[in-house]
Design a protein around this motif. Sequence first.
Motif, mmCIF file in Angstrom:
data_model
loop_
_atom_site.group_PDB
_atom_site.id
_atom_site.type_symbol
_atom_site.label_atom_id
_atom_site.label_comp_id
_atom_site.label_asym_id
_atom_site.label_seq_id
_atom_site.Cartn_x
_atom_site.Cartn_y
_atom_site.Cartn_z
ATOM 1 N N THR A 84 9.539 1.499 2.893
ATOM 2 C CA THR A 84 9.117 2.724 3.568
ATOM 3 C C THR A 84 7.657 2.563 3.955
ATOM 4 O OG1 THR A 84 10.661 4.072 2.295
ATOM 5 C CG2 THR A 84 8.839 5.225 3.357
ATOM 6 N N ILE A 85 7.371 2.763 5.231
ATOM 7 C CA ILE A 85 5.988 2.725 5.700
ATOM 8 C C ILE A 85 5.380 4.096 5.454
ATOM 9 C CG2 ILE A 85 4.482 2.464 7.708
ATOM 10 C CD1 ILE A 85 6.441 0.370 8.752
ATOM 11 N N ASP A 86 4.269 4.095 4.732
ATOM 12 C CA ASP A 86 3.551 5.315 4.389
ATOM 13 C C ASP A 86 2.097 5.135 4.824
ATOM 14 O OD1 ASP A 86 3.013 7.831 3.364
ATOM 15 O OD2 ASP A 86 3.416 7.300 1.279
ATOM 16 N N VAL A 87 1.297 6.170 4.660
ATOM 17 C CA VAL A 87 -0.120 6.104 5.021
ATOM 18 C C VAL A 87 -0.926 6.785 3.913
ATOM 19 C CG1 VAL A 87 -0.084 8.233 6.391
ATOM 20 C CG2 VAL A 87 -1.749 6.468 6.919
ATOM 21 N N VAL A 88 -2.097 6.223 3.629
ATOM 22 C CA VAL A 88 -3.009 6.790 2.634
ATOM 23 C C VAL A 88 -4.413 6.825 3.217
ATOM 24 C CG1 VAL A 88 -1.649 6.063 0.623
ATOM 25 C CG2 VAL A 88 -3.407 4.543 1.545
ATOM 26 N N LYS A 89 -5.280 7.636 2.602
ATOM 27 C CA LYS A 89 -6.677 7.673 3.017
ATOM 28 C C LYS A 89 -7.344 6.368 2.611
ATOM 29 C CE LYS A 89 -7.237 12.616 2.837
ATOM 30 N NZ LYS A 89 -7.894 13.752 2.216
ATOM 31 N N GLY A 90 -8.305 5.960 3.392
ATOM 32 C CA GLY A 90 -9.028 4.729 3.101
ATOM 33 C C GLY A 90 -8.910 3.787 4.270
ATOM 34 N N ARG A 91 -9.883 2.968 4.408
ATOM 35 C CA ARG A 91 -9.884 2.055 5.540
ATOM 36 C C ARG A 91 -9.437 0.677 5.109
ATOM 37 N NH1 ARG A 91 -14.309 0.639 10.089
ATOM 38 N NH2 ARG A 91 -12.908 -0.838 11.029
ATOM 39 N N GLY A 92 -8.429 0.167 5.762
ATOM 40 C CA GLY A 92 -7.992 -1.196 5.520
ATOM 41 C C GLY A 92 -8.809 -2.155 6.368
ATOM 42 N N ALA A 93 -8.557 -3.412 6.187
ATOM 43 C CA ALA A 93 -9.236 -4.421 6.989
ATOM 44 C C ALA A 93 -8.253 -4.978 8.010
ATOM 45 C CB ALA A 93 -9.760 -5.539 6.094
ATOM 46 N N GLY A 94 -8.742 -5.774 8.900
ATOM 47 C CA GLY A 94 -7.853 -6.430 9.844
ATOM 48 C C GLY A 94 -7.814 -5.741 11.186
ATOM 49 N N PHE A 95 -6.771 -6.048 11.923
ATOM 50 C CA PHE A 95 -6.667 -5.616 13.310
ATOM 51 C C PHE A 95 -5.670 -4.481 13.509
ATOM 52 C CE2 PHE A 95 -7.852 -10.121 13.308
ATOM 53 C CZ PHE A 95 -9.078 -10.019 13.941
ATOM 54 N N SER A 96 -5.188 -3.880 12.440
ATOM 55 C CA SER A 96 -4.209 -2.815 12.567
ATOM 56 C C SER A 96 -4.837 -1.604 13.265
ATOM 57 C CB SER A 96 -3.689 -2.432 11.177
ATOM 58 O OG SER A 96 -2.518 -1.651 11.280
ATOM 59 N N LEU A 97 -4.077 -0.972 14.149
ATOM 60 C CA LEU A 97 -4.605 0.096 15.003
ATOM 61 C C LEU A 97 -5.151 1.299 14.253
ATOM 62 C CD1 LEU A 97 -1.926 0.180 17.857
ATOM 63 C CD2 LEU A 97 -4.262 -0.722 17.971
ATOM 64 N N GLU A 98 -4.691 1.562 13.050
ATOM 65 C CA GLU A 98 -5.130 2.749 12.328
ATOM 66 C C GLU A 98 -6.486 2.565 11.648
ATOM 67 O OE1 GLU A 98 -3.478 0.481 8.902
ATOM 68 O OE2 GLU A 98 -3.072 0.616 11.044
ATOM 69 N N ALA A 99 -7.021 1.350 11.608
ATOM 70 C CA ALA A 99 -8.264 1.064 10.874
ATOM 71 C C ALA A 99 -9.402 2.042 11.201
ATOM 72 C CB ALA A 99 -8.693 -0.381 11.111
ATOM 73 N N PRO A 100 -9.660 2.373 12.458
ATOM 74 C CA PRO A 100 -10.770 3.296 12.748
ATOM 75 C C PRO A 100 -10.494 4.751 12.363
ATOM 76 C CG PRO A 100 -10.210 1.971 14.688
ATOM 77 C CD PRO A 100 -9.138 1.762 13.676
ATOM 78 N N GLU A 101 -9.258 5.062 11.982
ATOM 79 C CA GLU A 101 -8.865 6.446 11.699
ATOM 80 C C GLU A 101 -9.198 6.899 10.279
ATOM 81 O OE1 GLU A 101 -7.523 8.348 14.163
ATOM 82 O OE2 GLU A 101 -7.735 6.620 15.484
ATOM 83 N N GLY A 102 -9.686 5.984 9.423
ATOM 84 C CA GLY A 102 -9.983 6.357 8.045
ATOM 85 C C GLY A 102 -8.743 6.453 7.170
ATOM 86 N N ARG A 103 -7.652 5.914 7.661
ATOM 87 C CA ARG A 103 -6.394 5.857 6.897
ATOM 88 C C ARG A 103 -5.821 4.466 7.080
ATOM 89 N NH1 ARG A 103 -3.107 10.929 8.933
ATOM 90 N NH2 ARG A 103 -4.115 10.457 10.897
ATOM 91 N N ARG A 104 -4.889 4.098 6.209
ATOM 92 C CA ARG A 104 -4.250 2.790 6.348
ATOM 93 C C ARG A 104 -2.786 2.887 5.978
ATOM 94 N NH1 ARG A 104 -3.845 -0.087 1.465
ATOM 95 N NH2 ARG A 104 -4.850 0.997 -0.246
ATOM 96 N N PHE A 105 -1.983 2.102 6.681
ATOM 97 C CA PHE A 105 -0.560 2.039 6.380
ATOM 98 C C PHE A 105 -0.354 1.177 5.142
ATOM 99 C CE2 PHE A 105 -0.348 2.803 11.044
ATOM 100 C CZ PHE A 105 0.384 3.985 10.991
ATOM 101 N N LEU A 106 0.681 1.490 4.385
ATOM 102 C CA LEU A 106 1.090 0.661 3.264
ATOM 103 C C LEU A 106 2.599 0.714 3.135
ATOM 104 C CD1 LEU A 106 1.891 2.608 0.640
ATOM 105 C CD2 LEU A 106 -0.553 2.877 0.559
#
Length: 114
Positions: A84-106
């Motif tokens: 299941t793809i979920d999202v949490v607060k926090g910034r991940g690294a890398g090139f994923s599109l959500e990185a600038p949003e202050g959230r990251r997929f997990l």
Amino acid sequence: MERVAVTEEAAELIRSLTGTHGPVMFHQSGGCCDGSSPMCYPQGEFRTGNSDIHLGDLDVGLERAVPVWMSRSQFEYWSHTHLTIDVVKGRGAGFSLEAPEGRRFLIRSRLMEE
């Protein structure tokens, strides 16, 4: 049998990212740390091939479903799991599109049911 799903909170972020970037896709690689996070890319920007498995498509309420891919080597370890793809607060690294949003997929996983 469905192999991949998405939480409503993650679906909401995917819809927002699609509004900004156009159709998107996910790829789950086999790295460590952020390399083991699902990476969200504009469709066509990450090239898949024989070394990747198409896990399924996410229905997030858009005209197009969102394809989810995994590296074949990672699939060997996770073939018995439902993801299941979920999202949490926090910034991940890398090139994923959500990185600038202050959230990251997990990924949240559980054993596949018969």
